[in-house]
Design an enzyme around this catalytic site. Structure first.
Site, PDB file in Angstrom:
ATOM      1  N   MET A  30      20.087  18.127 -12.037  1.00 41.22           N
ATOM      2  CA  MET A  30      19.013  17.730 -12.578  1.00 41.22           C
ATOM      3  C   MET A  30      19.424  16.491 -13.663  1.00 41.22           C
ATOM      4  O   MET A  30      18.848  16.115 -14.524  1.00 41.22           O
ATOM      5  CB  MET A  30      18.155  18.750 -13.454  1.00 41.22           C
ATOM      6  CG  MET A  30      17.485  19.637 -12.705  1.00 41.22           C
ATOM      7  SD  MET A  30      16.021  20.712 -13.373  1.00 41.22           S
ATOM      8  CE  MET A  30      17.175  21.538 -14.924  1.00 41.22           C
ATOM      9  N   HIS A  34      27.955  16.552 -16.131  1.00 41.44           N
ATOM     10  CA  HIS A  34      29.260  16.863 -16.915  1.00 41.44           C
ATOM     11  C   HIS A  34      30.297  17.539 -15.866  1.00 41.44           C
ATOM     12  O   HIS A  34      30.040  17.434 -14.666  1.00 41.44           O
ATOM     13  CB  HIS A  34      29.104  18.068 -18.055  1.00 41.44           C
ATOM     14  CG  HIS A  34      28.157  19.230 -17.310  1.00 41.44           C
ATOM     15  ND1 HIS A  34      28.826  20.096 -16.421  1.00 41.44           N
ATOM     16  CD2 HIS A  34      26.944  19.778 -17.630  1.00 41.44           C
ATOM     17  CE1 HIS A  34      27.803  21.240 -16.091  1.00 41.44           C
ATOM     18  NE2 HIS A  34      26.926  20.912 -16.775  1.00 41.44           N
ATOM     19  N   GLY A  36      31.153  20.129 -14.838  1.00 43.88           N
ATOM     20  CA  GLY A  36      30.895  21.185 -13.923  1.00 43.88           C
ATOM     21  C   GLY A  36      30.202  20.593 -12.445  1.00 43.88           C
ATOM     22  O   GLY A  36      30.557  20.910 -11.580  1.00 43.88           O
ATOM     23  N   HIS A  37      29.383  19.550 -12.743  1.00 50.16           N
ATOM     24  CA  HIS A  37      28.699  18.985 -11.615  1.00 50.16           C
ATOM     25  C   HIS A  37      29.629  18.116 -10.853  1.00 50.16           C
ATOM     26  O   HIS A  37      29.644  18.170  -9.857  1.00 50.16           O
ATOM     27  CB  HIS A  37      27.624  18.033 -12.204  1.00 50.16           C
ATOM     28  CG  HIS A  37      26.343  18.645 -12.910  1.00 50.16           C
ATOM     29  ND1 HIS A  37      26.214  18.484 -14.315  1.00 50.16           N
ATOM     30  CD2 HIS A  37      25.278  19.298 -12.442  1.00 50.16           C
ATOM     31  CE1 HIS A  37      24.990  18.851 -14.546  1.00 50.16           C
ATOM     32  NE2 HIS A  37      24.559  19.337 -13.558  1.00 50.16           N
ATOM     33  N   GLY A 147      26.696  25.914  -8.317  1.00 50.35           N
ATOM     34  CA  GLY A 147      27.571  26.407  -9.193  1.00 50.35           C
ATOM     35  C   GLY A 147      27.433  28.181  -9.068  1.00 50.35           C
ATOM     36  O   GLY A 147      26.332  28.536  -9.323  1.00 50.35           O
ATOM     37  N   ASP A 150      25.194  29.676 -12.491  1.00 52.08           N
ATOM     38  CA  ASP A 150      23.705  29.976 -12.139  1.00 52.08           C
ATOM     39  C   ASP A 150      23.619  30.942 -11.153  1.00 52.08           C
ATOM     40  O   ASP A 150      23.245  30.718 -10.081  1.00 52.08           O
ATOM     41  CB  ASP A 150      22.598  28.853 -11.874  1.00 52.08           C
ATOM     42  CG  ASP A 150      22.628  27.920 -13.182  1.00 52.08           C
ATOM     43  OD1 ASP A 150      22.305  28.137 -13.934  1.00 52.08           O
ATOM     44  OD2 ASP A 150      23.283  26.727 -12.761  1.00 52.08           O
ATOM     45  N   GLN A 153      20.108  32.096  -9.433  1.00 53.36           N
ATOM     46  CA  GLN A 153      19.632  31.085  -8.507  1.00 53.36           C
ATOM     47  C   GLN A 153      20.535  30.860  -7.218  1.00 53.36           C
ATOM     48  O   GLN A 153      19.929  30.802  -6.078  1.00 53.36           O
ATOM     49  CB  GLN A 153      19.945  29.535  -9.407  1.00 53.36           C
ATOM     50  CG  GLN A 153      19.928  28.293  -8.529  1.00 53.36           C
ATOM     51  CD  GLN A 153      19.763  27.191  -9.352  1.00 53.36           C
ATOM     52  OE1 GLN A 153      18.840  26.869 -10.127  1.00 53.36           O
ATOM     53  NE2 GLN A 153      20.831  26.306  -9.331  1.00 53.36           N
ATOM     54  N   SER A 185      27.483  23.310 -19.569  1.00 47.68           N
ATOM     55  CA  SER A 185      26.150  23.150 -19.203  1.00 47.68           C
ATOM     56  C   SER A 185      25.529  21.983 -19.705  1.00 47.68           C
ATOM     57  O   SER A 185      26.081  21.519 -20.943  1.00 47.68           O
ATOM     58  CB  SER A 185      25.408  24.443 -20.007  1.00 47.68           C
ATOM     59  OG  SER A 185      23.983  24.072 -20.063  1.00 47.68           O
ATOM     60  N   ARG A 187      22.936  21.795 -21.285  1.00 44.80           N
ATOM     61  CA  ARG A 187      22.437  22.147 -22.687  1.00 44.80           C
ATOM     62  C   ARG A 187      23.282  22.344 -23.880  1.00 44.80           C
ATOM     63  O   ARG A 187      22.926  22.408 -25.045  1.00 44.80           O
ATOM     64  CB  ARG A 187      21.309  23.398 -22.522  1.00 44.80           C
ATOM     65  CG  ARG A 187      20.161  23.260 -21.621  1.00 44.80           C
ATOM     66  CD  ARG A 187      19.535  24.367 -21.521  1.00 44.80           C
ATOM     67  NE  ARG A 187      17.850  24.106 -20.873  1.00 44.80           N
ATOM     68  CZ  ARG A 187      17.786  24.325 -19.884  1.00 44.80           C
ATOM     69  NH1 ARG A 187      18.305  25.068 -18.862  1.00 44.80           N
ATOM     70  NH2 ARG A 187      16.592  24.301 -19.220  1.00 44.80           N
TER      71      ARG A 187
HETATM   72  O1  PAF Z   1      20.785  24.068 -11.100  1.00 38.82           O
HETATM   73  C1  PAF Z   1      20.021  22.904 -11.355  1.00 38.82           C
HETATM   74  O2  PAF Z   1      20.372  22.248 -11.818  1.00 38.82           O
HETATM   75  C2  PAF Z   1      18.616  23.159 -10.720  1.00 38.82           C
HETATM   76  O3  PAF Z   1      18.090  24.312 -10.872  1.00 38.82           O
HETATM   77  C3  PAF Z   1      18.427  22.540  -9.255  1.00 38.82           C
HETATM   78  C4  PAF Z   1      19.254  23.396  -8.172  1.00 38.82           C
HETATM   79  C5  PAF Z   1      19.192  21.113  -9.259  1.00 38.82           C
HETATM   80  C6  PAF Z   1      16.945  22.520  -8.705  1.00 38.82           C
HETATM   81  O4  PAF Z   1      16.179  21.751  -9.731  1.00 38.82           O
END
Ligand code: PAF
Length: 291
Positions: A30, A34, A36-37, A147, A150, A153, A185, A187
């Site tokens: 989204m 950072h 992590g991504h 990751g 989450d 998820q 995160s 956030r």
């Molecule tokens: O983990 C996230 O950033 C979101 O939930 C994702 C997987 C991109 C779906 O919108």
């Protein structure tokens, strides 16, 4: 790096790449990227010949009183961060393109979405599963990376892939932490300095649970007790849930005979943060894996 914002164009580009024999990796995000991504993105680079990163702040996974409007958006900075990886395609559609008027199909992974974050955020995982299914259909990846921070998820996406016969691999990447242990995160940028300090109790509480597990805890209550002892020292951290759940079913557990996850969600001021620790037996009990 190619920038694509149109879903049909993304789908055509992916189809051509497949026909040309490329192996496609997708890192769905989204934005507000950072470290992590970037770890996910670098791992994606390693695993494929064509790397696609998607940036889409998905309205369908935010509740009416959540931070969709204020969620950090930093497309120009994100482009700079990923350019050098390098990334082949940045897919950044807008809301109207992803959810045209009249859209009415949802993907829901029912049981796994019930507890933990799903209990406090009704509809959240339905929004996540739906957008991830759409991204899979648009980007046609051979592998998609998520990751472990989450954890719920990740478990839900794996279940969706299994249940709906998506033909791709889901790769999990360990949580990336700040040097002091706070899970990275987008956030975290909301936290005021005093909140940032107390937020550390979240990862420390999980470290305490892991430590207790390592030393041979009697049951899950033992682990949770160790975590609570840390959290009581950080009154600004308002715990939404702290649970020990089965790593496969996400159902709360008491005994410690199977792999489990200790998961927490907490508010620090107005910021909601999550974290977890996976306790498995693939190593000796005295040396659990900690992500
Ligand atoms: O983990 C996230 O950033 C979101 O939930 C994702 C997987 C991109 C779906 O919108």
């Amino acid at each position: 790096m190619e920038l694509i914002s149109s879903p049909p164009e993304m789908q055509r580009r992916a189809e051509l790449a497949r026909q040309a024999g490329e192996r496609i990796a997708l890192v769905p995000t989204m934005g507000a990227l950072h470290e992590g991504h970037l770890t996910l993105i670098r791992e994606g680079r390693r695993r494929a010949s064509m790397l696609v990163v998607s940036i889409f702040v998905n309205p369908a996974q935010f509740g009416p009183n959540e931070d969709f409007r204020h969620y950090p958006r930093a497309l120009a900075k994100d482009c700079e961060l990923i350019r050098n990886v390098p990334v082949d395609v940045l897919f950044a559609p807008d809301t109207a393109a992803m959810y045209p008027p009249g859209a009415e199909t949802w993907v829901e992974v029912t049981e796994l979405s019930r507890g933990l974050c799903g209990a406090a955020r009704p509809g959240h995982f339905r929004g996540v599963a739906t957008v991830v299914a759409k991204l899979f259909n648009l980007v046609k990846p051979h592998v998609a990376l998520f990751g472990e921070k989450d954890f719920q998820q990740l478990r839900i996406i794996r279940q969706m892939v299994r249940d709906l016969n998506f033909d791709l691999e889901i790769a999990a990447v360990p949580t990336v932490r700040e040097p002091d242990g706070l899970a990275m995160s987008s956030r975290n940028t909301y936290l005021a300095p005093a909140e940032r300090k107390q937020a550390l109790a979240i990862s420390q509480s999980l470290a305490a649970a892991r430590e207790r597990w390592t030393r041979g805890a009697a049951d899950a209550n033992d682990l949770l007790g160790a975590a609570w002892a840390v959290l009581r020292g950080a009154p600004v951290v308002e715990v939404e849930y702290l649970e020990a759940v089965d790593a496969e079913t996400l159902v709360p557990v008491r005994d410690l005979s199977r792999p489990l996850v200790v998961a927490i969600a907490a508010r620090v001021g107005s910021t909601r943060l999550i974290d977890n620790v996976l306790l498995t037996f693939d190593a000796e009990r005295s040396a659990p894996r900690h992500h």
